[in-house]
Design a protein around this motif. Sequence first.
Motif, short mmCIF file in Angstrom:
data_model
loop_
_atom_site.label_atom_id
_atom_site.label_comp_id
_atom_site.label_asym_id
_atom_site.label_seq_id
_atom_site.Cartn_x
_atom_site.Cartn_y
_atom_site.Cartn_z
N HIS A 128 -12.94 -31.75 -78.50
CA HIS A 128 -13.83 -31.35 -77.28
C HIS A 128 -13.70 -32.21 -76.00
O HIS A 128 -13.50 -31.63 -74.90
CB HIS A 128 -15.29 -31.52 -77.71
N ASN A 157 -2.71 -20.35 -86.20
CA ASN A 157 -3.60 -20.91 -85.06
C ASN A 157 -4.49 -19.95 -84.31
O ASN A 157 -5.29 -20.26 -83.70
CB ASN A 157 -2.38 -20.98 -83.89
N ASN A 200 -6.98 -18.64 -85.85
CA ASN A 200 -8.25 -18.99 -86.67
C ASN A 200 -8.79 -20.21 -86.39
O ASN A 200 -8.35 -21.10 -86.66
CB ASN A 200 -7.98 -18.76 -88.24
N ILE A 201 -9.85 -20.18 -85.77
CA ILE A 201 -10.47 -21.25 -85.10
C ILE A 201 -11.54 -21.76 -86.53
O ILE A 201 -12.09 -20.85 -87.06
CB ILE A 201 -11.46 -21.20 -83.98
N CYS A 202 -11.72 -23.11 -86.62
CA CYS A 202 -12.66 -23.56 -87.47
C CYS A 202 -13.32 -24.73 -86.58
O CYS A 202 -12.72 -25.86 -86.21
CB CYS A 202 -12.01 -24.36 -88.64
N TYR A 228 -9.31 -28.21 -90.66
CA TYR A 228 -7.83 -28.01 -90.32
C TYR A 228 -7.02 -28.65 -91.40
O TYR A 228 -6.00 -28.12 -91.91
CB TYR A 228 -7.21 -27.94 -88.84
N LEU A 275 -11.08 -24.31 -77.72
CA LEU A 275 -11.31 -25.12 -78.86
C LEU A 275 -10.04 -25.51 -79.51
O LEU A 275 -9.08 -24.87 -79.37
CB LEU A 275 -12.27 -24.44 -79.96
N ILE A 276 -10.03 -26.81 -80.07
CA ILE A 276 -9.01 -27.32 -80.81
C ILE A 276 -8.78 -26.25 -81.80
O ILE A 276 -9.46 -25.76 -82.75
CB ILE A 276 -9.32 -28.57 -81.35
N ARG A 277 -7.38 -26.39 -82.25
CA ARG A 277 -6.70 -25.29 -83.17
C ARG A 277 -5.88 -25.87 -84.06
O ARG A 277 -5.50 -27.00 -83.94
CB ARG A 277 -6.12 -24.26 -82.43
#
Lengths: 151, 733
Positions: free
Chosen positions: B648, A129, A131-133, A138, B671-673
Motif C-alpha cells: 500500500h 501476476n 492473480n492478486i492476493c 505471495y 495493489l501489490i502483485r
Amino acid sequence: MATFTLNINGTKQEVDVDPSTPMLWVLRDHLNLVGTKYGCGIAQCGACTIHLDGTATRACMLTVSSVGNSEITTIEGLSEEGDHPVQKAWLEVDVPQCGYCQAGQIMTASALLEKNPNPTDEEIEMAMNGNICRCGTYTRIKKAVKLAAKS
Amino acid sequence: MTLVKTKIGRRAFIRNTGLASGGLVIGFSWLASCKMTPEQVNSLPKEWFELNGFLKVGDNGMVTIMSPNPEIGQNVKTSMPMIVAEELDVAWKNVMVEQAPLNTDIFTRQLAGGSQSIRQGWESLRMAGATARHMLKDAAAQAWGVPADEITTKDGVLTHEASGNSAGYGEMASAATSIEVPEEVQLKDNGNFSIIGTDKKNVDGKEIVTGKPLFGLDVYKEGMLTAMIVHPPAFGMKYKGMNADAVKSMPGIKDVFHFEVYPEGIEKQWSDQGGIPELVAIVGNSTWECMQAKKSLEVEWEQDSTAESTSYHEEALAELLETPSETPARKDGDVDAAFAKAAKIVESTYSAPYLAHNTMEPMNFFAHVTPEKAELLGPIQTPEFAEKTVAARLGMPLEKIDIMMTRMGGGFGRRLYGPFVIEAAVISQKMNAPIKLVYSREDDMTQGTYRPSYKVKYKAGLDENGNLIAWHVRGAGTNDDLIFENRFPAGAVDNYLAEKHSLQTNVTTGAWRAPRSNFVAGAEQAFMDEVAEAAGKDPLEFRLELFDRAINNPVGDPEQNDYDPERYAGVLKLVKEKANWGAETGKARGVAAYYCHNSYVAQVIELEDGGDMPRVDNIICAVDCGIVINPLAAKNQIEGGMIDGIGHSTYSAMSFEDGKPQQSNFDTYRLIRHSEAPKNIEVHFVDNGIDPTGLGEPSLPPAIAALSNALYKATGRRFYKQPFINDKPPLVG
C-alpha cells in the motif's frame, strides 16, 4: 435467453441464460459451482480463473456464448479428492489466509505447471501476476508452486 | 498449575443453554452443506455430550470445539480452538472445529478487530477447556471410586495410576454432563503446553483449496433472489429521484426501489459508521441480470453538502500542520527553548492518501426476514452490533434476529462497519423473500469507509554530542487526529510536544488494518532515521540509546507511556542479531521498529540492486507478541502484514474530484502483485511466556519505514509522500 450445452469438469451441462452472461455467473448462479470467485469483473484480479482447454482463463469476461465445445475445468474439477499436486502443495505450505483468492491462484498455477513443469522464479511470477492476493500470501504461493513442480 | 475462578463468561459454562439443543447452529443448514470426508464420517460419534458452550465430547472421544470469533483470514478459527483443546488435554487430530453463531449469552466479544481475539479470549478459552477436563476427571473419579486429584489426563485419556484404571474422554462424557460446574479450575503451567506453541495448519485448508462454499458470496438458498444497490456517485450527493419503469421490465428483474437504510431517529451503533442513509435497490433472479439492470438504470442525484477534491484535502491538512494546537496532547519540558539551543535541527513532513480496504470478497450478506424472524448469514466482523441495528430498523426484538458468520474473504477493518447487513435485511423485508445482497467491486471501492488521508510534521533537536534533546510532532488526518501522544519516543526525550488535528470531511472513513499506526509508524520511523543520520549515529544504535533512556531515566510518569521500553528494545536487539546488522552485506538496508496492538515488531529490509524503486529482496523480522499460539499461522500473519504495508505505501491511493472517487476497480487502484512482493521473509519470535497479544496488525506499520529507510540507502532519496511509486523526491546532499 438461449440454451447452451457446456462441457464442464468432464460433464455436459445445459443452461438457459442470456448469451452475454459471463461464465463466472453461469458457474456460480446457475450450476452451483461456487469455487470460482468474483473479485473484480474486469479480468484484473484472477479470482475467477478457470481452465479453458487447459489454458488459465478469467471467467468473468468469458461470455457463455463464446465457449462452444471447449472443455472447462473449475477448481471443483481439478481433482476428485482435492489431491492434485498443486492442492497438496498448498496445504503442505499452509498458503491460505482468508482463502478467497486461492482457488484462482491454484488454477493459474496448475495451468502453468502443465505447460512448464519446472518454472523458474521469474516464470512463476510472470504467470501468477494476474492473480492478486490481498492477504499477501505471495511468498508462500511461490514456495508451493515450486514444491508442486518437484512432485 | 494455576488456580483460577471460572468467572469470565460464566454463563458459557452453565449447561442447557440455548446451544445445548444445537438450536442456533442447526437452524442454519449452511454448515451442513460442507461435505465431510469419508474419514470424518467414519469417525463421527453416535452421540455428542455438551460440557459447556464452547465444546462437546462425542461418545468415541471426538471433540467439537466452537470457534467464537469471526474468521477474516487472521486464522482464529484454528488458533482459538487450539487454546481450548490445550486445556481440555485432547489430541488435536481428534478435534473438529465449528464456527459459532452470534450468541452473547455464551461468548464474550465475538468481534474481529484490534488484533484482540486471542488476547481477550485467552482466559475464557482456557477456562472452557479446563472446566470440561475437570468435569471429565470428576466423572471418572466417581466411576472408579478414587480421588479426582489423583487422576491425570493426556491426549483425551483419563488415567488413575494407583488403581490401574484408564478411560477415554468419550467413555466419561455422558457422566460428565451431570457433574457440577466447578467454581474454580486449574490451568496448565506455560511449560506444560503440548498444542499451544506447535504448528497447526488452517482447519479450513482442504475446503479452501477445493473451492467449497465457505464465504458469504457462496450462499445460495431455495427461492433466494439477488439484490444490488446503487449509491450516490459522489460524496456530498444524495438521492433525488428516478424512473425505473423500463428497468423493472428487464429480463429477470423483480423490483427496483428507493429505500431508506437509516430513517431519521433510528438508533445507530458505531458499526453503522459510513452507512449511506438512502439507496436504490435492484432485485432480480441472478447477479448478471441485476448488473445489466444497474447499467441501464438512470438515477437523479442532488448536491447535499460540499463536493470535496483531493487537492482540497491536501491543502486543508497542510494548513493544519501550520496551526498550533491550543490543547497539546502531551507536553514535556520546553521544546522551544531546546530548539533555540540545539546544535542541529531536523524537520520533515510526511503524507499519505486515502486507501480502500479492498477485501477480495466484496461486501455482501444474506437475509431472510419474515414477520416471525430475521435470519442473517454472511461476512461481518461485528455481528453483535449489527444485530442491534437490524432489530431497531426492522422493529423486531433482538431474540428474533439470528446472525451467523461465514468465513470472510478478508476484513482489514472494512467489515467492522456493517451497513450492508442492515441494507440486506431491509431489502428482504420489503421483498418478503430471502435475498443475497451483492456489492460489485465498483460499489465496494467507491462506497467510502476509507483509511483516512494523513499528514504529519516532525521536528527534532540534537545537542553538539548528537543527543536527542527535543521532539515535536504535529499530525492531522481526515476525520481522524492521527497522533498517539504517549507512544515512543515520548518518555525518552526531555522536551517533547505532541499536537493533533482532525479535518472534518464528508468522505467517510473507518478503521483500516492498524488504524493510524499504518501511517504514523512509517513517518516516525523514517524520521528517526534522518535524525540518527544527523546525529552521526547508526540508526539501530540510536534507537537503543533512546530506549535505554526510557528504561533507566524515563521522562514524565512512566505509567503514562503506553509501551514497555525493555520489550521494544528487545525486538530491536533480536533483529540486530538475526540480520547481523552492521555487517557489510552489499545490499541497501533499512531498519524500523514499532509497537501497536500490545505487540512489538522490528524489521530489517534489504533491497535488490538497481532501479528507482528496487524490489525487496529479504526481510528479517522480530516479533514480541508474548506466547505464540500457532507459530505457523503467526508467521503467515506477520508475512502478510508486511507485504500489506509495503504494497500500500508503494502503490495504492484513492483520490477524489468534486466528491467522486477516481478509482473504482483494480485497473486504476493498484495493489501489490507477485513480481513486486518480497522474495524472502524470515520471522523470529521472542520467547518470554507472557500472555499473548496482537498479531494481525503489528507487522504492517514498521514495514513502511524499514522500506523507505532502505530506499534511501539504495537511491539517495528520502520518500515522504505515499504512494512512493508516484513520489519524486530529490537526491539528498
